[in-house]
Design a protein around this motif. Sequence first.
Motif, PDB file in Angstrom:
ATOM      1  N   GLY A 195       0.779  -1.229   0.000  1.00  0.00           N
ATOM      2  CA  GLY A 195       0.000   0.000   0.000  1.00  0.00           C
ATOM      3  C   GLY A 195       0.804   1.267   0.000  1.00  0.00           C
ATOM      4  O   GLY A 195       2.034   1.268  -0.019  1.00  0.00           O
ATOM      5  N   PRO A 196       0.087   2.369   0.043  1.00  0.00           N
ATOM      6  CA  PRO A 196       0.741   3.673  -0.008  1.00  0.00           C
ATOM      7  C   PRO A 196       1.599   3.933   1.223  1.00  0.00           C
ATOM      8  O   PRO A 196       1.323   3.414   2.298  1.00  0.00           O
ATOM      9  CB  PRO A 196      -0.426   4.659  -0.067  1.00  0.00           C
ATOM     10  CG  PRO A 196      -1.599   3.907   0.426  1.00  0.00           C
ATOM     11  CD  PRO A 196      -1.350   2.465   0.144  1.00  0.00           C
ATOM     12  N   ILE A 254      -5.568   2.715  -4.487  1.00  0.00           N
ATOM     13  CA  ILE A 254      -4.237   3.302  -4.293  1.00  0.00           C
ATOM     14  C   ILE A 254      -3.521   3.605  -5.601  1.00  0.00           C
ATOM     15  O   ILE A 254      -2.326   3.876  -5.601  1.00  0.00           O
ATOM     16  CB  ILE A 254      -3.354   2.396  -3.408  1.00  0.00           C
ATOM     17  CG1 ILE A 254      -3.135   1.030  -4.052  1.00  0.00           C
ATOM     18  CG2 ILE A 254      -3.945   2.272  -2.020  1.00  0.00           C
ATOM     19  CD1 ILE A 254      -2.114   0.173  -3.354  1.00  0.00           C
ATOM     20  N   SER A 279      -1.282   6.692  -5.655  1.00  0.00           N
ATOM     21  CA  SER A 279      -0.417   6.884  -4.487  1.00  0.00           C
ATOM     22  C   SER A 279       0.938   6.241  -4.723  1.00  0.00           C
ATOM     23  O   SER A 279       1.055   5.238  -5.413  1.00  0.00           O
ATOM     24  CB  SER A 279      -1.052   6.236  -3.252  1.00  0.00           C
ATOM     25  OG  SER A 279      -2.315   6.781  -3.005  1.00  0.00           O
ATOM     26  N   THR A 301       3.659   3.911  -3.585  1.00  0.00           N
ATOM     27  CA  THR A 301       3.577   2.736  -2.725  1.00  0.00           C
ATOM     28  C   THR A 301       4.955   2.171  -2.412  1.00  0.00           C
ATOM     29  O   THR A 301       5.949   2.502  -3.052  1.00  0.00           O
ATOM     30  CB  THR A 301       2.746   1.628  -3.393  1.00  0.00           C
ATOM     31  OG1 THR A 301       3.424   1.190  -4.575  1.00  0.00           O
ATOM     32  CG2 THR A 301       1.359   2.112  -3.767  1.00  0.00           C
ATOM     33  N   TYR A 302       4.974   1.281  -1.421  1.00  0.00           N
ATOM     34  CA  TYR A 302       6.205   0.568  -1.094  1.00  0.00           C
ATOM     35  C   TYR A 302       6.656  -0.294  -2.272  1.00  0.00           C
ATOM     36  O   TYR A 302       7.847  -0.454  -2.513  1.00  0.00           O
ATOM     37  CB  TYR A 302       6.020  -0.295   0.154  1.00  0.00           C
ATOM     38  CG  TYR A 302       5.859   0.514   1.405  1.00  0.00           C
ATOM     39  CD1 TYR A 302       6.923   1.238   1.927  1.00  0.00           C
ATOM     40  CD2 TYR A 302       4.640   0.574   2.066  1.00  0.00           C
ATOM     41  CE1 TYR A 302       6.782   1.999   3.075  1.00  0.00           C
ATOM     42  CE2 TYR A 302       4.492   1.332   3.221  1.00  0.00           C
ATOM     43  CZ  TYR A 302       5.567   2.042   3.718  1.00  0.00           C
ATOM     44  OH  TYR A 302       5.422   2.793   4.841  1.00  0.00           O
TER      45      TYR A 302
END
Length: 108
Positions: free
Chosen positions: A42-43, A85, A88, A90-91
């Motif tokens: 996620g972000p 997401i 965004s 993200t990882y």
Amino acid sequence: MGIRDIIEGKKQWRAHMARVRALPPDYQIVYKEMQKYLFKVGPIDLVDGSLLSGILDFFEEGVAAGRGVLELVGDDVAAFCDDLIKDSHTYADIYQESVSGKPGTTEK
């Protein structure tokens, strides 16, 4: 971050999880899977943002309307999360940048 911030954060998280436990079992399962997925890819601002609270609000509205959880999110829960997401950072993006050697990343 001081001790008061940590304590307040824990209180907020516990209140959030109490709301999750109040959902019907099928909603809880989907929420927890979404949470796991978002924590993994996620972000970056997931914890600071309102994404998880927004999902929980959305689920509570679905319960109140008498709809099933898969009616709300569809059959592909990961695709639903990805749509949430999509704009965004993200990882997963950070990892991709590090292995591709794009400028601005540190190389080992």
